[in-house]
Motif scaffolding. Structure first.
Motif, PDB file in Angstrom:
ATOM      1  N   ARG A 140       0.816  -1.218   0.000  1.00 18.81           N
ATOM      2  CA  ARG A 140       0.000   0.000   0.000  1.00 18.81           C
ATOM      3  C   ARG A 140       0.845   1.262   0.000  1.00 18.81           C
ATOM      4  NH1 ARG A 140      -4.311  -1.748   4.744  1.00 18.81           N
ATOM      5  NH2 ARG A 140      -5.341  -3.449   3.603  1.00 18.81           N
ATOM      6  N   GLU A 141       2.033   1.183   0.585  1.00 22.46           N
ATOM      7  CA  GLU A 141       2.890   2.369   0.669  1.00 22.46           C
ATOM      8  C   GLU A 141       3.723   2.560  -0.593  1.00 22.46           C
ATOM      9  OE1 GLU A 141       5.196   2.046   4.203  1.00 22.46           O
ATOM     10  OE2 GLU A 141       3.459   2.099   5.542  1.00 22.46           O
ATOM     11  N   ASN A 142       3.858   1.500  -1.384  1.00 21.01           N
ATOM     12  CA  ASN A 142       4.639   1.577  -2.630  1.00 21.01           C
ATOM     13  C   ASN A 142       3.829   0.942  -3.760  1.00 21.01           C
ATOM     14  OD1 ASN A 142       7.439   2.526  -1.594  1.00 21.01           O
ATOM     15  ND2 ASN A 142       6.913   0.809  -0.240  1.00 21.01           N
ATOM     16  N   PRO A 143       2.878   1.691  -4.326  1.00 18.53           N
ATOM     17  CA  PRO A 143       2.022   1.146  -5.383  1.00 18.53           C
ATOM     18  C   PRO A 143       2.839   0.515  -6.502  1.00 18.53           C
ATOM     19  CG  PRO A 143       1.247   3.313  -4.700  1.00 18.53           C
ATOM     20  CD  PRO A 143       2.564   3.107  -4.019  1.00 18.53           C
ATOM     21  N   GLY A 144       2.360  -0.654  -6.946  1.00 18.07           N
ATOM     22  CA  GLY A 144       3.054  -1.371  -8.004  1.00 18.07           C
ATOM     23  C   GLY A 144       4.009  -2.427  -7.489  1.00 18.07           C
ATOM     24  N   ARG A 145       4.329  -2.367  -6.201  1.00 15.95           N
ATOM     25  CA  ARG A 145       5.222  -3.364  -5.603  1.00 15.95           C
ATOM     26  C   ARG A 145       4.405  -4.359  -4.785  1.00 15.95           C
ATOM     27  NH1 ARG A 145      10.396  -0.704  -2.810  1.00 15.95           N
ATOM     28  NH2 ARG A 145      10.906  -2.931  -2.772  1.00 15.95           N
ATOM     29  N   GLN A 146       4.979  -5.545  -4.564  1.00 15.44           N
ATOM     30  CA  GLN A 146       4.290  -6.575  -3.803  1.00 15.44           C
ATOM     31  C   GLN A 146       5.136  -7.038  -2.620  1.00 15.44           C
ATOM     32  OE1 GLN A 146       3.261  -9.436  -7.013  1.00 15.44           O
ATOM     33  NE2 GLN A 146       1.126  -8.885  -6.600  1.00 15.44           N
ATOM     34  N   ILE A 147       4.448  -7.561  -1.605  1.00 13.85           N
ATOM     35  CA  ILE A 147       5.095  -8.008  -0.380  1.00 13.85           C
ATOM     36  C   ILE A 147       5.118  -9.532  -0.346  1.00 13.85           C
ATOM     37  CG2 ILE A 147       4.978  -7.993   2.144  1.00 13.85           C
ATOM     38  CD1 ILE A 147       3.435  -5.340   1.913  1.00 13.85           C
ATOM     39  N   ASP A 148       6.274 -10.098  -0.062  1.00 11.66           N
ATOM     40  CA  ASP A 148       6.439 -11.546   0.038  1.00 11.66           C
ATOM     41  C   ASP A 148       6.162 -11.970   1.485  1.00 11.66           C
ATOM     42  OD1 ASP A 148       7.145 -14.180  -0.014  1.00 11.66           O
ATOM     43  OD2 ASP A 148       9.178 -13.863  -0.770  1.00 11.66           O
ATOM     44  N   LEU A 149       5.135 -12.786   1.688  1.00 12.50           N
ATOM     45  CA  LEU A 149       4.770 -13.250   3.023  1.00 12.50           C
ATOM     46  C   LEU A 149       5.423 -14.584   3.375  1.00 12.50           C
ATOM     47  CD1 LEU A 149       0.948 -12.428   2.941  1.00 12.50           C
ATOM     48  CD2 LEU A 149       2.711 -11.190   4.203  1.00 12.50           C
ATOM     49  N   GLY A 150       6.215 -15.122   2.471  1.00 12.16           N
ATOM     50  CA  GLY A 150       6.850 -16.408   2.737  1.00 12.16           C
ATOM     51  C   GLY A 150       5.940 -17.561   2.344  1.00 12.16           C
ATOM     52  N   TYR A 151       5.810 -18.535   3.238  1.00 14.21           N
ATOM     53  CA  TYR A 151       5.013 -19.723   2.957  1.00 14.21           C
ATOM     54  C   TYR A 151       3.546 -19.489   3.318  1.00 14.21           C
ATOM     55  CZ  TYR A 151       9.203 -22.409   1.927  1.00 14.21           C
ATOM     56  OH  TYR A 151      10.356 -22.879   1.345  1.00 14.21           O
ATOM     57  N   VAL A 152       2.981 -18.475   2.719  1.00 15.92           N
ATOM     58  CA  VAL A 152       1.560 -18.168   2.862  1.00 15.92           C
ATOM     59  C   VAL A 152       0.908 -18.394   1.517  1.00 15.92           C
ATOM     60  CG1 VAL A 152      -0.165 -16.404   3.381  1.00 15.92           C
ATOM     61  CG2 VAL A 152       1.960 -16.502   4.700  1.00 15.92           C
TER      62      VAL A 152
END
Length: 317
Positions: A140-152
């Motif tokens: 949400r703070e960096n539109p266009g980027r994604q967050i890796d949650l690991g083994y989720v």
């Protein structure tokens, strides 16, 4: 005598719902602090509701959570729980703990509780039922980027064969929210999403989410602000207003997906309220929040003091 008459009135109020839902499949996301209560009556309240559903020829399917037990097991192993947008960040060590706790500790406990109350239940590790893909969150703070949650993982496929066999044989399937990807790796999955995907795959009539709040709240600090009736067209504005946030995001997104795929109604109820499942399904007033596509029975939950949202008060997105 009046007390007996009141009991008869309650049964008569439930009768049309029992008739309507005879033979239908209901998916219940079973989770919340009631699972850890020291009071046996509180711990078994939801399981009693499941057994009641069986008795009136409704087919319950249970997908359970267990977040607090997972957190305790992680702390015991020296690992710290971390959440982003309501999702648990999960490395490989945590994924193994999650699978152990959910599939080999909590799942047998839920099954044993239902059986002890006279019900018929069969437990399944989610890895036997669910296929998933790795879940990425939008930053949400960096539109266009994604967050890796690991083994989720995000459940994308449900093996309905064993579940249908249970239902046809008169047993309640009880499933943990873990899954395997195409390579066979074990992933932690959000139980709300897993329950919704199960409801879609089984063409369930109803989907009930249990948690530790009375429903969807306009003010998270005030339980009296429960929204008792919600149309899916109103969800986008509630997200923009921050009313649907954090842990409610996957719940509400799952509810919307379920409704659009044909589930008649989705309910958010408080697992701490005795027999909340029965009150939601078999009474005119209901409890918690009901999510529908358009119409539905517009009602006010007995504990609600706020107006039911309407298109005039909540803009559609």
């Amino acid at each position: 005598m009046q007390a007996l008459i009141a009991k008869a009135d309650t049964l008569l109020e439930a009768l049309p719902y029992i008739q309507k839902f005879n033979g239908a499949t209901f998916v219940v996301k079973y989770g919340g602090s009631f699972m850890d209560s020291p009071d046996p009556a509180v711990r078994t309240s939801v399981a009693r509701d499941i057994v009641f559903l069986e008795a009136v020829e409704i087919n319950p399917v249970v997908v359970h959570g267990g977040g607090k037990a997972i957190t305790r097991a992680m702390e015991k192993a020296g690992l710290q729980a971390h959440f982003l947008q309501g999702q648990r960040v999960t490395d490989e060590a945590t994924a193994q703990i999650v699978d152990e706790v959910l599939s080999r500790e909590i799942n047998p406990e839920v099954v044993a509780t239902i059986r002890a109350l006279g019900g018929r239940a069969v437990g399944f590790a989610g890895t036997e039922i669910f296929k998933c893909r790795k879940l990425w969150l939008d930053d949400r703070e960096n539109p266009g980027r994604q967050i890796d949650l690991g083994y989720v993982g995000e459940v994308v496929e449900v093996n309905t064969g064993p579940l249908k066999e249970c239902i046809w044989s008169g047993f309640t399937p009880v499933i943990s929210p873990t899954a395997r990807d195409e390579e066979g790796k074990v992933y932690n999955c959000n139980a709300d999403v897993a329950a919704a995907q199960t409801a879609l795959a089984l063409k369930a009539k109803r989907l009930v989410f249990m948690s530790d709040v009375p429903g969807l709240l306009r003010d998270p600090q005030n339980p009296a602000t429960v929204i008792s009736h919600l149309k899916i067209a109103e969800v986008a504005e509630l997200k923009r207003a921050g009313i649907v946030d954090k842990g409610m995001i996957p719940k509400v997104n799952s509810a919307v997906a379920a409704i659009r795929a044909g589930v008649e109604k989705v309910s958010f109820v408080d697992g701490r309220v005795p027999h909340a499942v029965l009150l939601e399904i078999f009474t005119d007033a209901g409890v918690g929040t009901e999510v529908v596509e358009l119409g539905g029975r517009i009602r006010r939950a007995p504990h609600s003091t706020t107006s039911v949202p309407t298109p005039a008060s909540v803009k559609t997105g």
